[in-house]
Structures are given as C-alpha cells and as structure tokens.
Design a protein around this motif. Structure first.
Motif, PDB file in Angstrom:
ATOM      1  N   ALA A  33     -12.559  54.274 -59.894  1.00 37.79           N
ATOM      2  CA  ALA A  33     -13.489  53.759 -60.945  1.00 37.79           C
ATOM      3  C   ALA A  33     -14.732  54.692 -61.456  1.00 37.79           C
ATOM      4  CB  ALA A  33     -14.047  52.492 -60.687  1.00 37.79           C
TER       5      ALA A  33
ATOM      6  N   GLN B  87     -12.247  50.708 -69.311  1.00 36.02           N
ATOM      7  CA  GLN B  87     -11.660  49.590 -68.689  1.00 36.02           C
ATOM      8  C   GLN B  87     -10.918  48.640 -69.237  1.00 36.02           C
ATOM      9  OE1 GLN B  87     -11.522  49.162 -65.578  1.00 36.02           O
ATOM     10  NE2 GLN B  87     -11.780  46.898 -65.339  1.00 36.02           N
TER      11      GLN B  87
ATOM     12  N   GLU C 130     -19.020  59.752 -66.475  1.00 38.01           N
ATOM     13  CA  GLU C 130     -19.742  58.586 -67.267  1.00 38.01           C
ATOM     14  C   GLU C 130     -19.832  59.134 -69.012  1.00 38.01           C
ATOM     15  OE1 GLU C 130     -23.458  57.552 -65.685  1.00 38.01           O
ATOM     16  OE2 GLU C 130     -24.202  55.999 -67.496  1.00 38.01           O
TER      17      GLU C 130
ATOM     18  N   LEU D  30     -18.216  54.584 -63.302  1.00 37.04           N
ATOM     19  CA  LEU D  30     -19.338  53.893 -63.356  1.00 37.04           C
ATOM     20  C   LEU D  30     -20.293  54.331 -64.248  1.00 37.04           C
ATOM     21  CD1 LEU D  30     -19.836  53.170 -59.460  1.00 37.04           C
ATOM     22  CD2 LEU D  30     -18.719  51.820 -60.918  1.00 37.04           C
ATOM     23  N   SER D  31     -20.925  53.155 -64.812  1.00 31.55           N
ATOM     24  CA  SER D  31     -22.309  53.649 -65.515  1.00 31.55           C
ATOM     25  C   SER D  31     -23.198  52.052 -65.366  1.00 31.55           C
ATOM     26  CB  SER D  31     -21.900  53.248 -66.894  1.00 31.55           C
ATOM     27  OG  SER D  31     -23.255  53.612 -67.819  1.00 31.55           O
ATOM     28  N   LYS D  32     -24.276  52.691 -64.592  1.00 33.07           N
ATOM     29  CA  LYS D  32     -25.401  51.578 -64.287  1.00 33.07           C
ATOM     30  C   LYS D  32     -24.760  50.718 -63.321  1.00 33.07           C
ATOM     31  CE  LYS D  32     -27.991  52.656 -68.330  1.00 33.07           C
ATOM     32  NZ  LYS D  32     -27.832  52.532 -69.672  1.00 33.07           N
ATOM     33  N   ASN D  33     -23.886  50.978 -62.504  1.00 35.37           N
ATOM     34  CA  ASN D  33     -23.236  50.090 -61.371  1.00 35.37           C
ATOM     35  C   ASN D  33     -22.130  49.146 -62.311  1.00 35.37           C
ATOM     36  OD1 ASN D  33     -24.650  50.961 -59.182  1.00 35.37           O
ATOM     37  ND2 ASN D  33     -26.376  49.733 -59.820  1.00 35.37           N
ATOM     38  N   ASN D  34     -21.812  49.452 -63.641  1.00 36.31           N
ATOM     39  CA  ASN D  34     -20.708  48.721 -64.091  1.00 36.31           C
ATOM     40  C   ASN D  34     -19.533  49.614 -64.113  1.00 36.31           C
ATOM     41  OD1 ASN D  34     -22.095  46.217 -64.622  1.00 36.31           O
ATOM     42  ND2 ASN D  34     -23.185  47.442 -66.493  1.00 36.31           N
ATOM     43  N   ILE D  35     -18.376  49.312 -64.112  1.00 37.02           N
ATOM     44  CA  ILE D  35     -17.171  49.913 -64.102  1.00 37.02           C
ATOM     45  C   ILE D  35     -16.990  50.032 -65.706  1.00 37.02           C
ATOM     46  CG2 ILE D  35     -14.611  50.200 -63.806  1.00 37.02           C
ATOM     47  CD1 ILE D  35     -15.078  48.688 -61.123  1.00 37.02           C
TER      48      ILE D  35
END
Lengths: 153, 153
Positions: free
Chosen positions: A99, A136, A18, A101-106
């Motif tokens: 993937a 991304q 991350e 992830l950062s706080k559940n976002n890709i």
C-alpha cells in the motif's frame, strides 16, 4: 535534460511514493497539468528495460532509476489480465503488492516486477526491477499506471 | 519550507559540491541573484550546531544535512586566522582540505571540521561535522563561505 533547466541547480528528482501516486499519477489520470514534464510516456511492452534509460533522460550521471507512465495492455481484449511481455522477455510480479499511504489513507498500490528474458513459463531472471503504481481507485479509472524502473547491480 | 513550494513535487535539494561552489557560493560572493533562496545566511559563531537545523528548514523529515552561508570571522582584526568558536564550543579542522573540481579545474576547496564542546585546546569531540567551502580565489575575495553541516549518528 531540458526539464532540469527549469529547476534551480542542486535539485534532484527523488520523489516519495506518496508524491508519485498522489501528485503525478493522480494528475496524469485526471488529465491535469503536471508542473514539469519529468515523467515521460512510454509503451512498456514495446521497449526493453535496457532501452528505457535513453527515453527517460533526466540528466543525472549517477542515476539508476527511471520514471515513466505506461498504459496497461490487456492480455485479451475482453479480459482483465495484463500483458507484460516485450519482444525479448516479460515482466513477472514478485512478492505482495504494497500500500502507498498518505496521512494514513491508502491512496495507491505498488506492485514489484522482475524482468525475465525469454518466454513464460520459462525465461531467465535479470536484475531489472520495476515498481508499478496504481491508484487505489484504479479499477474504475482508465488503465494507466505510473511506474518506476530501476537497474539493480 | 516556502522555497520547496516553488519546485515541483518530488524534487529534493541534493547539490553536488560543484553546484555548491560553482553556482551558489560563486553567485553569493559576486552578489548575483540566486534562483531560489535555499541557502540561508547565518552567523556560524553565534549559533550552536544543534540550533542550526531550525534556521535552515528545507522541509525534509529525512534530512540530516543543512546548508548555509556564513562570513568568516577573524580571530584577530589584523590577522588571517579564523575564529571558529561559539558560546558552547568550537569547530576544529580535521584532515586535509579537498579540491572541488569542475571539468578538471579546481574551482574551490573543502575543509572538514568537527565540533568540540568546551574550550580549546581541551573540549569534547561531538558527532557534528561541517564542510566549509571556499572559492579557489577566495583569498582575494570577500570573506564569505558556503558551508554544509551534517549530523552524524
């Protein structure tokens, strides 16, 4: 070496994915300043894996991982395929992209590559593994990638 | 937590024993400034091992090692024996002390201790391990020690 002198004793560069993507790669692509110049720029296709270590010195004797930025080189000027050959061999993707992830976002993707000595489609597999990270949104961004390379015994 | 904000992303506090003793403990004993306040002061004999974590927050979720300074408490005012009891139990040395080296010179010693719940000579052994570091010259120096404590599962 010189960058470690800016950080108090006892601190080591052990970034999470991350941090690599969300801080270092993102700032690099956006030409924003990076606090410490810990990740060097190299031209991955003009350097063999065993020569990367000397370029990416961070001064840990126990270290067998190196971090660098490298532009992606297109195989053909008009195409989208990536040229990952060096003088002595080539990097070949293995497995699926993963993937980041950062706080559940890709926020990015990680590709794993193995170095083969020789020329594709032949060549001898080595123990050199590279993780290539891309944002991304990197399809629309300048062709730049942060990568970590590690020697595996 | 707040100390990490002074260090660029991706850096973790993973000191070597040489750094712990030769930089952090030596400067502490000599009342010299330490770049970042990463090692907190606690009174080891007024705190149980499971409460130390909250006092030594460095903000790594994956962390199961904590670093702190603590004065050595004498068992009797005139003696040299160390009191290592807390309200719930006591720290008991195990194994031999180990030398901490810097360029082949002994700069300090490391004592390993295990926490027992209850009162000596009884008590139940736990998984809490502490490494207590002292300078090689610490017999003549103020009674202060740097220690690392780790939970072992």
């Amino acid at each position: 070496m010189e960058m470690e002198s800016c950080v108090p004793p006892g601190f080591r560069f052990h970034p999470t994915e991350e941090e690599l993507v969300g801080y270092y790669l993102k700032r690099k692509i956006n030409s924003l300043q990076i606090d410490l110049d810990v990740i060097v720029d190299i031209d991955l296709y003009k350097i063999e894996p065993w020569d990367i270590q000397a370029r990416c010195k961070l001064g840990y004797s126990e270290k067998n991982e190196w971090y660098f930025f490298s532009h992606k080189d297109k195989k053909y000027p008009t195409g989208t395929r990536t040229n990952r050959a060096t003088a002595a061999g080539f990097w070949k993707a293995t497995g699926r992209d993963k993937a980041v992830l950062s706080k559940n976002n890709i926020i990015g993707m990680r590709k794993t590559l193995v170095f083969y000595k020789g020329r594709a489609p032949n060549g001898n597999k080595t123990d050199w593994i590279m993780h290539e990270y891309r944002l991304q949104t990197s399809e629309h961004a300048p062709p730049q990638a942060s990568s970590s390379i590690s020697s595996i015994d």
